[in-house]
Scaffold this motif. Structure first.
Motif, mmCIF file in Angstrom:
data_model
loop_
_atom_site.group_PDB
_atom_site.id
_atom_site.type_symbol
_atom_site.label_atom_id
_atom_site.label_comp_id
_atom_site.label_asym_id
_atom_site.label_seq_id
_atom_site.Cartn_x
_atom_site.Cartn_y
_atom_site.Cartn_z
ATOM 1 N N MET A 90 -19.100 49.925 120.514
ATOM 2 C CA MET A 90 -18.940 51.140 119.913
ATOM 3 C C MET A 90 -18.681 52.175 120.592
ATOM 4 O O MET A 90 -19.381 52.859 121.453
ATOM 5 N N PRO A 108 -16.302 56.345 120.427
ATOM 6 C CA PRO A 108 -15.707 57.408 119.685
ATOM 7 C C PRO A 108 -14.169 56.773 119.555
ATOM 8 O O PRO A 108 -13.776 56.626 120.708
ATOM 9 N N ASP A 122 -17.522 49.153 126.485
ATOM 10 C CA ASP A 122 -18.432 49.292 125.381
ATOM 11 C C ASP A 122 -17.652 49.121 123.828
ATOM 12 O O ASP A 122 -16.710 49.342 123.661
ATOM 13 N N ALA A 165 -24.990 47.054 123.270
ATOM 14 C CA ALA A 165 -26.582 46.996 123.231
ATOM 15 C C ALA A 165 -26.912 45.961 122.131
ATOM 16 O O ALA A 165 -28.031 45.637 122.014
ATOM 17 N N ASP A 207 -18.963 55.441 126.434
ATOM 18 C CA ASP A 207 -19.047 56.728 125.997
ATOM 19 C C ASP A 207 -20.122 57.467 126.472
ATOM 20 O O ASP A 207 -20.323 58.613 126.371
ATOM 21 N N GLU A 208 -21.051 56.693 126.728
ATOM 22 C CA GLU A 208 -22.395 57.455 127.274
ATOM 23 C C GLU A 208 -22.417 57.650 128.861
ATOM 24 O O GLU A 208 -21.976 56.723 129.636
#
Lengths: 449, 215
Positions: B54, B56, B52, B77, B9-10
């Motif tokens: 985490m 949304p 990833d 992370a 999402d980043e």
């Protein structure tokens, strides 16, 4: 030694002393009484025999010259011997008749106890027939000794039985009374081992149950504190976890793009893109560190208390935010009365700017954000997208975002409302949020000073 | 090369992964939230997914369930052992912790692809063909004899093509341990590779960094 055991031993010793002392003096008294009674009887008997002999002696003398007083004495002696009474008659130191084999001296007109052949006798000596004879009277009173021994036996047995009964009863009573203490002790041992879920029974109304009651309430307090501490620790751990995550994301970008620039044969377009990411992510890191420092500073310092006009503060906030609102197509409205509160104008301005900024962000184009204040109360409301109840619960937590991707895209650190809450707290102000999904959000800051 | 789905999402990190994987010749598709990723997996076919945790919408764990037999690498992370194990148990083939090095990312992607045989183990550029399985190199159809270390060096450069590799890194990969201060060895082997395969234009010296094979 346990308390109840000490109590037991001391009580028992004291009781045995009293009981046996009491019984012994009672026995002595009883014995004394019976001795006195016996002595009285013996005296009376001696008197009777003496008077009777004197009468017979006068009769004898008047009967004739050759009448022998010795014969009379023998008659008396033989008669009374069968009744356990022994007599002796003397004249001028010479024994005329005696039932006694040994010679002994007895004081005149006194009552003497003597032992002959292991038997007790009461001796009474007196002058007889106007001082003509000395008369010694002795009566066997070994009955008195027998009585004494049986008395001692009965009393001792009674004392022994009572003592044993008391010892047993006392043992169980004291042990039973000390049960609550034992329970308290085992409870404290459990607590020592880390089990804080114990409670102590609170039966009755004595000191132990009072103690148990205060013990339980103390335990309750401790439990509450522990739960609070655990929750606090968990919160802190979550903050650290979140912070690690929040720091790693920009760090990954910075490191990655820097490495990309270093290693790859990049086009001009990609070089600029990479550099832009490095700059924006660095700015984000700086922002996070700034807010964290601000929050720490506010938490660690008492705010200056100067009079601040809430109305003016909100109008200033609206003015500062106006350009951004216009860009987003959001209308900013203010309806502020003068309302003076005590606090730090800079911090409060930061608080309201953050809240109003969030409100603008929540609105779509054509939305409205209202800033109103009256009576120590500032209200910031919008007709934006609103939040769910679940979201409302978490919004003041550090790094919580209702819309992660959008917040990140706008360069948010997820710390704004955490900072707002900290500012409100430092002003003793209450900050409350109410929101409905799709209808908007209303934030009320109420000052108590 | 391989077709890779990147779910992150980043945006900056998503683009970073894409840029680097495209450098070494992969094709990339990007998804910025869980639900888009699920749609893409339902419609398309990939050789590998980089996820990833985490996200949304659907989480990384949800997506890995929908991937079925497509290999996946988690990027997260959270570097704790517990999270690592959870990811691997959920069926991930590997695990990368942010922040990561580009070369590490490329190496792991490569390792997973080779393990799952999603890529043919040979590489061609210009008139050169390299067969990694048989460890042979052909130029214009003719086999060129390379010493084992020369071949390993060529393989390292190809697998990290378009990325500069420092002499230390090459020593580490090819010679398997750090030759303290003896980076001349690398230079000598590079010269030989250039000569034997006429790579003067392709195998570039990068100023103050190392060597890069530009294809």
């Amino acid at each position: 030694m346990r308390f109840w055991q000490k109590t037991y031993i001391f009580t028992l010793i004291l009781f045995l002393l009293c009981l046996n002392g009491g019984i012994m003096s009672l026995a002595a008294y009883t014995y004394r009484q019976s001795v006195t009674a016996t002595e009285a009887t013996v005296t009376a008997e001696q008197y009777y025999i003496a008077r009777s002999f004197e009468r017979d002696h006068i009769d004898l003398l008047s009967a004739g010259e050759n009448a022998s007083p010795t014969l009379l004495m023998e008659t008396y002696g033989n008669h009374y011997k069968g009744k356990g009474i022994f007599l002796s008659f003397e004249k001028d130191g010479k024994t005329l008749y005696s039932d006694f084999t040994d010679s002994f001296s007895v004081k005149d007109d006194t009552l003497t106890h003597k032992k002959l052949d292991g038997k007790r006798y009461v001796f009474i000596s007196s002058s007889l027939c106007d001082g003509r004879y000395r008369f010694v009277f002795a009566k066997n009173v070994e009955q008195l000794d027998k009585e004494f021994y049986s008395l001692i036996a009965v009393y001792s047995l009674t004392a022994l039985a009572v003592s044993a009964f008391l010892a047993v009863c006392l043992f169980f009573i004291l042990k039973r009374l000390s049960v609550p203490l034992d329970k308290l002790r085992s409870a404290t041992q459990k607590i020592e081992k880390g089990d804080f879920s114990v409670t102590v029974e609170e039966k009755g109304r004595d000191e132990f149950s009072l103690l148990a009651k205060s013990f339980n309430s103390m335990l309750h307090k401790i439990n509450e504190q522990m739960v609070a501490l655990e929750a606090d620790a968990e919160k802190k751990q979550m903050l650290v976890d979140n912070m690690a995550h929040e720091l790693r994301t920009p760090l990954t970008s910075i490191q990655g793009y820097a490495e990309y620039l270093e290693k790859a044969a990049v086009t001009e377009e990609n070089r600029i893109l990479a550099a832009k990411y490095i700059v924006s992510e660095s700015v984000r890191l700086k922002k996070i560190s700034d807010i964290l420092l601000d929050t720490a500073y506010i938490r660690g310092n008492t705010v200056t208390q100067t009079p601040v006009d809430l109305g003016k503060l909100l109008k200033d906030t609206a003015d500062r935010l106006q350009p951004k609102a216009q860009k987003c197509g959001v209308e900013l409205l203010t309806a502020c009365d003068e309302s003076i509160v005590m606090g730090d104008a800079t911090l409060l301005s930061m608080l309201f700017y953050n809240l109003a900024d969030n409100a603008v962000k929540a609105c779509n184009e054509g939305g409205t954000v209202k800033l109103t204040c009256a009576d120590n109360k500032a209200v910031i409301s919008d007709n934006g997208k609103g939040m769910t109840e679940e979201q409302l619960l978490h919004i003041t937590e550090p790094f919580y975002r209702t819309d992660r991707s959008r917040s990140r895209a706008e360069g948010g650190a997820g710390l704004g409302l955490a900072l707002c809450k900290q500012i409100a707290l430092s002003h003793n102000a209450d900050i409350s949020f109410s929101s409905r999904m799709g209808e908007g959000t209303e934030i009320t800051v109420t000052f108590t000073t | 090369m391989a077709k890779i789905l990147i779910v992150e999402d980043e945006k900056s990190i998503n683009n970073l992964i894409k840029l680097n994987l495209e450098l070494v010749g992969h094709t990339c598709l990007q998804a910025f939230d869980g639900n888009t990723a699920l749609e893409l997996t339902a419609n398309g076919r990939f050789d590998l997914a980089i996820l990833d945790v985490m996200l949304p919408g659907a989480s990384g764990f949800d997506i890995i369930g929908a991937l079925k037999d497509i290999p996946a690498i988690f990027v997260t992370a959270k570097g704790g052992l517990e999270d690592r194990l959870r990811g691997l148990r959920a069926g991930a083939d590997d695990y990368i912790v942010k922040p990561f090095e580009i070369l590490e990312l490329v190496a792991r992607v490569d390792a997973v692809l080779r393990r799952t045989k999603a890529v043919s183990d040979s590489f061609e550029f210009d008139d050169i063909r390299v067969d990694f399985d048989c460890k042979r190199v052909y130029k214009s159809g003719e086999e060129i004899m390379l010493k084992p270390k020369e071949f390993d060096l060529l393989e390292a450069l190809i697998r990290n093509r378009n990325l500069a590799l420092t002499r230390e890194k090459l020593l580490n990969i090819v010679w398997d341990f750090a030759y303290e201060g003896d980076s001349r060895t690398v230079d000598v082997h590079i010269q030989k590779l250039r000569k034997k395969l006429s790579l003067e234009d392709r195998l570039k010296t990068v100023y103050k960094t190392g060597y890069r094979l530009e294809v």
